[in-house]
Structures are given as structure tokens and as C-alpha cells.
Design a protein around this motif. Structure first.
Motif, PDB file in Angstrom:
ATOM      1  N   THR A 362      86.505  11.909  84.560  1.00  0.00           N
ATOM      2  CA  THR A 362      87.236  12.165  85.939  1.00  0.00           C
ATOM      3  C   THR A 362      86.398  11.909  87.140  1.00  0.00           C
ATOM      4  O   THR A 362      86.457  11.858  88.355  1.00  0.00           O
ATOM      5  CB  THR A 362      88.434  13.277  85.993  1.00  0.00           C
ATOM      6  OG1 THR A 362      88.065  14.900  85.975  1.00  0.00           O
ATOM      7  CG2 THR A 362      89.360  13.531  85.515  1.00  0.00           C
ATOM      8  N   GLN A 363      85.425  12.620  86.561  1.00  0.00           N
ATOM      9  CA  GLN A 363      83.919  13.017  87.934  1.00  0.00           C
ATOM     10  C   GLN A 363      82.658  11.504  87.701  1.00  0.00           C
ATOM     11  O   GLN A 363      81.855  11.989  87.813  1.00  0.00           O
ATOM     12  CB  GLN A 363      83.483  14.411  87.020  1.00  0.00           C
ATOM     13  CG  GLN A 363      84.501  15.728  87.038  1.00  0.00           C
ATOM     14  CD  GLN A 363      84.922  16.237  88.562  1.00  0.00           C
ATOM     15  OE1 GLN A 363      83.753  15.455  89.621  1.00  0.00           O
ATOM     16  NE2 GLN A 363      85.586  15.917  88.519  1.00  0.00           N
ATOM     17  N   TYR A 364      83.436  10.642  86.857  1.00  0.00           N
ATOM     18  CA  TYR A 364      82.590   9.185  87.052  1.00  0.00           C
ATOM     19  C   TYR A 364      80.951   9.943  85.999  1.00  0.00           C
ATOM     20  O   TYR A 364      80.235   9.453  86.810  1.00  0.00           O
ATOM     21  CB  TYR A 364      82.196   8.948  87.663  1.00  0.00           C
ATOM     22  CG  TYR A 364      83.723   8.720  88.869  1.00  0.00           C
ATOM     23  CD1 TYR A 364      84.413   7.441  87.766  1.00  0.00           C
ATOM     24  CD2 TYR A 364      84.810   9.262  89.359  1.00  0.00           C
ATOM     25  CE1 TYR A 364      86.028   7.122  88.907  1.00  0.00           C
ATOM     26  CE2 TYR A 364      85.662   8.931  89.804  1.00  0.00           C
ATOM     27  CZ  TYR A 364      86.387   7.628  89.844  1.00  0.00           C
ATOM     28  OH  TYR A 364      87.281   6.966  89.852  1.00  0.00           O
ATOM     29  N   VAL A 365      80.947  11.035  84.914  1.00  0.00           N
ATOM     30  CA  VAL A 365      79.725  10.959  84.075  1.00  0.00           C
ATOM     31  C   VAL A 365      79.477  10.031  83.268  1.00  0.00           C
ATOM     32  O   VAL A 365      80.314   9.784  82.452  1.00  0.00           O
ATOM     33  CB  VAL A 365      79.770  12.747  83.197  1.00  0.00           C
ATOM     34  CG1 VAL A 365      78.544  12.750  82.641  1.00  0.00           C
ATOM     35  CG2 VAL A 365      80.436  13.491  84.212  1.00  0.00           C
ATOM     36  N   THR A 366      78.453   9.136  83.878  1.00  0.00           N
ATOM     37  CA  THR A 366      78.087   7.820  82.481  1.00  0.00           C
ATOM     38  C   THR A 366      76.225   8.057  82.823  1.00  0.00           C
ATOM     39  O   THR A 366      75.624   8.515  83.137  1.00  0.00           O
ATOM     40  CB  THR A 366      78.824   6.472  83.478  1.00  0.00           C
ATOM     41  OG1 THR A 366      77.638   6.097  82.560  1.00  0.00           O
ATOM     42  CG2 THR A 366      77.875   6.554  85.243  1.00  0.00           C
ATOM     43  N   PRO A 367      76.170   7.973  80.781  1.00  0.00           N
ATOM     44  CA  PRO A 367      74.936   7.612  81.248  1.00  0.00           C
ATOM     45  C   PRO A 367      73.812   6.723  81.634  1.00  0.00           C
ATOM     46  O   PRO A 367      72.825   5.780  80.955  1.00  0.00           O
ATOM     47  CB  PRO A 367      74.513   7.920  79.759  1.00  0.00           C
ATOM     48  CG  PRO A 367      75.800   7.255  79.126  1.00  0.00           C
ATOM     49  CD  PRO A 367      76.699   7.852  80.476  1.00  0.00           C
TER      50      PRO A 367
END
Length: 642
Positions: A362-367
Motif C-alpha cells: 500500500t505504501q510502495y516500499v521497494t528496495p
């Protein structure tokens, strides 16, 4: 030297009393009630997450009663199993715990003599002594204690006197400092396990066993800090290389990927800490961290493969399978570390992972570190959009001319007293069933009322953008106006068939390849018909909630037939069908074999009711209004026009 000697014989009943005393002691020391409440809360949250995922996947709510019954059945099953295990778990009747024995307390410590063993404890391990109605318990560890039946105490001593004497022995004893204690007495069970297993099992051999979902005896998981850091840095370097290799040409490196890396690194540490803290007995944090780190690359690889190659409809199921595999892997690891099942630790870890996955999505947390150039990507998308709109523009501006040409080709013989005209409207281009239904309606009405050369279809169909003019409110108004000019408005009849999805607010859905168009309401249709001047009308609406079209269109010169009541849905509008339930019953089966429209409607209504009852679905209740004047006007017209 003062000595207290007790000769006793322990039974299974004494062991049960010891278990109850140990449970009470553990509850007093660790606030078990609060932990139980926390476990219930975590279980409720996990159940809620599962229900939300099921509801989204199934696209329908989960019955509350089914949830309650299922939860109660699960809890009851766990309670029954735990009770069965408690009854079955007790020491051997003539083993090192139960059976006859002799306890001796003196200044040097505590000594337990059995027929086949001798166990001695220094007073340094003494923690407390407690009393129950029938026993004394001398606690020498959080979980271990000596059982002293009150029935076997010396006859000249009471339980209170025995407790006082044992405490006096403990308080007067000289405790040997830890640094001066013999080396053999300072070796812990964990160090023994580590030293014994270090030469037998390598770290990766233990991990391989866990990946095969098998517990490992004496696992070698106690990696030093330097090895753990090296393992984490190796994963980070591998991820950077993979991200760079899979990035689009001309991509730019952004340091913001460290935020995503930090998020997932924190998640790894959190899961490892949960596994270590909630395990009973406690598991070493370094070992649980090594277990989680070892599984991380496999989890990433499986997730990437699923998102890349698994169809969208099956992604959720595939991810659930991966989560189940990860849980079984963790269970094997924790069981190897603690020699026990750890359901509480596993459930808490799985819950944290589920919530973290939801938050990351939902928060677009991407490495991700390498991103395509925004300008190039935007310009490419803009060019593609402009080309698509150029093609769409040509189609849109040609619609008016196509309608005019189609109506101009209609022939109205002068020798007909009353001629019939047909106009079809298929509103939803994303599902072929509506276009197919209007095509059949055109054929059947042409066969029965001679509209073959005086027919026009407004069709939205993603498969075919060229054969028929598009269906929208403006096109419908133009078609009605053009047809009215070809009609003898005092005598001729318009058959208007509409098919689409319907909404609860009484509108027919209109869509075609994402073009900005408005839905069609009953009021819009009534105004368009009135403005055209067409007097004699037969209007057939195949859609959910289509009964709402009757009142705005009701008059003595109009017949309105709808597939459903104002507050009911109709059925059969799936994309893999050729006709809706109403289309099959009315156009295909009833109309061509009935003497008039009223008879055809009654037959179709009865057939639909029979089918809905057979399939156990809520009845749609097709509705109709038959104006008396138009019914008289249509008598004999059907035969004359065939």
C-alpha cells in the motif's frame, strides 16, 4: 552436621500436582494472563487478515456465522488435543522422578537418592519452597523442582517446620563464587550442545535440512557476528547486481533504495526477535537471525517468480503456498533449536510478515535502486497515448456520418399501412454478450415484424470497432431523430432493444475502450423519444434493475418490457455467454412462436422463474407495461410485415 532426611514414594498423582504448581508459578512470574490476552488478540488479527484476503479473492463477503463456527471448532480442537497430551505426558512410574526415593537436606546441599541414581544440588541453585495442600515443592530452577509429599514427612515434623528448616539450610550455606567454581559445573546445556554439534554439523547442512522441512539434531546455527554481517552484505551486493542487470537501458541509480532495504532488514530482525523471545524455552537470537537470513534469498526468488510468471488470478494462492512453506521451514528450525513445537512464535512471526507485506504494497516500499529515466518514459507514454487518441478521434468523428448513412438506406414501402423500424443499443463494449443479444433481437424482430431493411444497431464491442456505429447517448438521440424522419409517425412503430449492465440508480452502463461517455438513464431515453416525435413504441430493456424504465416511459402508445424488477438483478451477463437469461427466454425461445408480445413476455417470464428457482438464485421478476392503444395497433401488423 544437621540433617533432614525424607523417604518418600512418588506417584503419577504427585506429578500432576507438580505440573499444576509449576503452571501457577510460571503464571505468577511471567504474567501469563497478559500473554494469553496478547495471543488472543494476535489470533483475532490473523483471522481478520485471512478473511479480508478471502473476501477480496472470492469477491463476496464471508458469512459471519461460518467464521464463528469455524473459530469455535478450531479452539475446541486445540483444547481437546492439549488435554489429551497432558494426560499422556508423565514420567515412567519407576524412573528417575517417580517411585521410591530419599531426599536429604544438610548444610552442603540437597541430595536425591534413587535405586539407580544419585543426584546432588548445591544450595546455590535453591530459589524457593512453596506448599500446596498435599505437597512441598523445593524449586531449583524456573521449571524444575523437588517434590516432597506431606504424607511422607517425618512424624515429628510439620510442613511449616520442614519449610523453615530447609530455608535455614539455604540461608546459612556458603555459595561458591562463579569464578572459583569447578569448570565442569559452569558449563551450560547450550554450550555443551554447541560444542558437541560444531564438529558434526555445518551451518548450511542444518539450513538444508530445514529447507527440506526436517528438524535437525543439534543444529549448528550459532554463527559469530562477523559471519552474520558478511552474510547480510553478500545478500545486499547480490540484490544490487540483480537490480542493475534487470533495469531498463539508461536507468539512473537512486540512493532512496536504501529506505526499502532498511525496511526489509528491520523486518528480518523483528521476525528473528519474535521467534527468539516467544519460544519456550527461549531460543538464541543469533540462531533465529541466521535462520531468517538463510531463507531470505529463497523468499525473494520465489516472490519474483510468482509476480513475473504466475497469472494474476492465481498470485494470491501462490503467495499463500510460499507463506505456508516458510512457516513450515521456521517450525522445523525452532523445533530443532528448542526441542519443542512453537506455535505461538510461528503465528506471531507469520502475522508480522502478513501485515508488513500489506503495508509495503500500500505504501510502495521497494528496495529498487535503478529507475528508468522519467523524461524518456513519459515521452514514450505520451507518444503512445497521442497515437491512440488520433485513431480514436478518427473513429469518433465518423460516427455521425455512419448513422446518417445507415438510416438513409432504410426503405419504407408506400403500400404499407404501418411499417416497423428497429433500433438496437448494446452499451458495454467489454463484454460480448450484449452485442450478441442485440444481434439476435434484430434478427428475430425482423423475422416477425419485417424490420430487416429498416434496422440500425448501435454497438459497443471491443472485438469490432468498424461494423456498427458506437452506442452512446448522443448517438441514440441522433439515430432516433434520423429514423423519425423516415417514419410515418402516425402509423409506424419503433422497436427499440437495449442490452447492458444496469445499476441500482436506474442507469444503463455505457463504455467503449475507455472513451469518456455518459451512462443512459430512463429519463434520458424518455426525453430522446419525446424529442424525436415517435409515437408508437415497443421498448425492450435487458439489464439489472431495468424495471425502473417503466414509469418514465409509460403511456397508452408504448409497450415497455424489462428483464428485472426495479430492485432486482437479472442474470447471464458474463463475457463467456452468447445471451443473457432474458435474451434466451424472450428473443430466442418465446418471441418467434408467440402470437403477440404479451404472450411472448408471459412465456419468457415463466421460463426465467423456473430456471432461477432451479439454480437457487434470487428471482429477477421481469416486468412489463402494455399500452392498450399500441396493443390494438399491433394486431395484424405482425402478419402483414412478414
Amino acid at each position: 552436621m544437621n540433617t533432614l532426611e525424607i523417604t518418600y514414594s512418588l506417584t503419577v498423582a504427585d506429578w500432576r500436582a507438580y505440573q499444576a504448581a509449576w503452571a501457577q508459578r510460571l503464571q505468577d512470574r511471567t504474567r501469563l494472563s497478559r500473554r494469553a490476552i496478547l495471543s488472543i488478540v494476535l489470533l483475532a488479527l490473523g483471522l481478520a487478515c485471512v478473511l479480508v484476503l478471502l473476501a477480496v479473492q472470492l469477491q463476496q463477503p464471508i458469512p459471519f456465522l461460518a467464521v464463528v463456527v469455524g473459530a469455535c471448532a478450531a479452539v475446541l480442537g486445540v483444547m481437546i488435543n492439549m488435554r489429551r497430551l497432558r494426560k499422556a505426558s508423565h514420567p515412567d512410574e519407576q524412573g528417575v522422578i517417580l517411585g521410591p526415593g530419599r531426599l536429604t537436606f544438610d548444610d552442603s546441599g540437597m541430595r536425591l537418592e534413587k535405586m539407580h541414581s544419585l543426584i546432588r544440588h548445591d544450595w546455590s541453585v535453591f530459589q524457593d519452597i512453596t506448599q500446596s495442600p498435599e505437597h512441598l515443592f523445593v524449586w531449583i530452577d524456573r521449571m524444575a523442582g523437588l517434590i516432597v509429599p506431606i504424607r511422607d514427612l517425618p512424624t515429628d515434623l510439620t510442613a511449616a517446620q520442614v519449610m523453615e528448616q530447609i530455608r535455614a539450610f539455604a540461608s546459612s550455606a556458603i555459595v561458591i563464587p562463579a569464578m572459583q567454581a569447578p569448570p565442569t559445573n559452569t558449563v551450560t546445556a547450550q554450550s555443551l550442545s554447541t560444542s558437541a554439534s560444531s564438529g558434526e554439523h555445518s551451518f548450511w547442512k542444518s539450513i538444508a535440512g530445514f529447507l527440506l522441512l526436517r528438524p535437525v539434531t543439534q543444529p549448528a546455527l550459532a554463527l559469530p557476528d562477523r559471519a552474520l554481517c558478511a552474510l547480510a552484505l553478500t545478500y545486499l551486493a547480490s540484490w544490487l547486481l540483480l537490480d542493475w542487470l534487470t533495469a531498463a537501458p539508461g536507468s539512473t541509480f537512486y540512493i532512496y533504495g536504501l529506505l526499502g532495504i532498511g525496511w526489509y532488514a528491520s523486518l528480518i530482525l523483528l521476525v528473528a526477535a519474535i521467534w527468539a523471545r516467544l519460544s519456550q524455552p527461549l531460543a538464541p537470537f543469533r540462531s533465529t537471525l541466521a535462520v531468517v537470513l538463510a531463507f531470505t534469498p529463497l523468499a525473494i526468488a520465489l516472490a519474483l517468480l510468482i509476480l513475473q510468471y504466475v497469472p494474476d488470478a492465481a498470485i494470491l494462492g501462490a503467495l499463500i503456498l510460499v507463506a505456508f512453506y516458510a512457516s513450515t521451514y521456521g517450525h522445523a528450525a525452532l523445533r530443532s533449536l528448542t526441542a519443542r513445537h512453537q506455535p505461538q512464535a510461528m503465528f506471531a512471526g507469520l502475522l508480522v510478515l502478513s501485515l508488513a507485506a500489506w503495508f509495503a504494497q500500500t505504501q510502495y516500499v521497494t528496495p529498487q535502486f535503478w529507475y528508468p529515466d522519467d523524461d524518456a518514459e513519459a515521452s514514450g507514454e505520451a507518444a503512445s497515448s497521442m497515437e491512440q487518441w488520433r485513431q480514436m478521434e478518427a473513429l469518433l468523428f465518423g460516427q455521425s456520418g455512419r448513422i446518417d448513412a445507415a438510416v438513409a438506406a432504410m426503405e419504407r414501402p408506400d403500400d404499407l399501412a404501418s411499417a416497423a423500424f428497429f433500433l438496437g443499443f448494446a452499451g458495454m463494449g467489454e463484454q460480448r454478450v450484449f452485442a450478441g443479444e442485440i444481434a439476435l433481437a434484430s434478427e428475430v424482430i425482423a423475422e416477425n415484424y419485417g424490420t430487416g431493411s429498416r434496422s440500425l444497431q448501435l454497438i459497443n464491442d471491443r472485438r469490432d470497432l468498424a461494423s456498427q456505429p458506437f452506442a452512446n447517448t448522443s448517438a441514440l438521440r441522433q439515430a432516433l431523430t434520423d429514423i423519425a424522419r423516415r417514419m410515418n409517425l402516425d402509423q409506424d412503430v419503433l422497436f427499440l432493444a437495449l442490452s447492458s449492465h444496469g445499476s441500482e440508480d436506474g442507469q444503463l452502463s455505457v463504455s467503449n475502450l475507455g472513451m469518456p461517455v455518459n451512462n443512459l438513464s430512463a429519463q434520458d431515453l424518455a426525453e430522446a423519444l419525446d424529442d424525436s416525435g415517435i409515437r408508437w413504441r415497443v421498448i425492450i430493456v435487458s439489464a439489472c434493475y431495468s424495471g425502473q424504465f417503466i414509469e418514465p416511459l409509460r403511456n397508452d402508445t408504448t409497450i415497455v418490457i424489462t428483464a428485472a424488477a426495479p430492485d432486482r438483478t437479472s442474470f447471464g451477463c458474463a463475457d463467456d455467454r452468447d445471451l443473457t437469461y432474458f435474451g434466451e427466454a424472450f428473443y430466442r425461445d418465446a418471441l418467434h412462436s408467440s402470437v403477440d408480445l404479451r404472450t411472448a413476455f408471459q412465456r419468457a417470464k415463466a421460463e426465467i422463474a423456473r430456471r432461477e428457482e432451479q439454480e437457487d438464485i434470487e428471482a429477477s421478476h421481469p416486468q412489463a407495461h402494455f399500452g392498450a392503444a399500441i396493443e390494438r395497433h399491433l394486431r395484424g401488423m405482425r402478419t402483414a410485415n412478414r
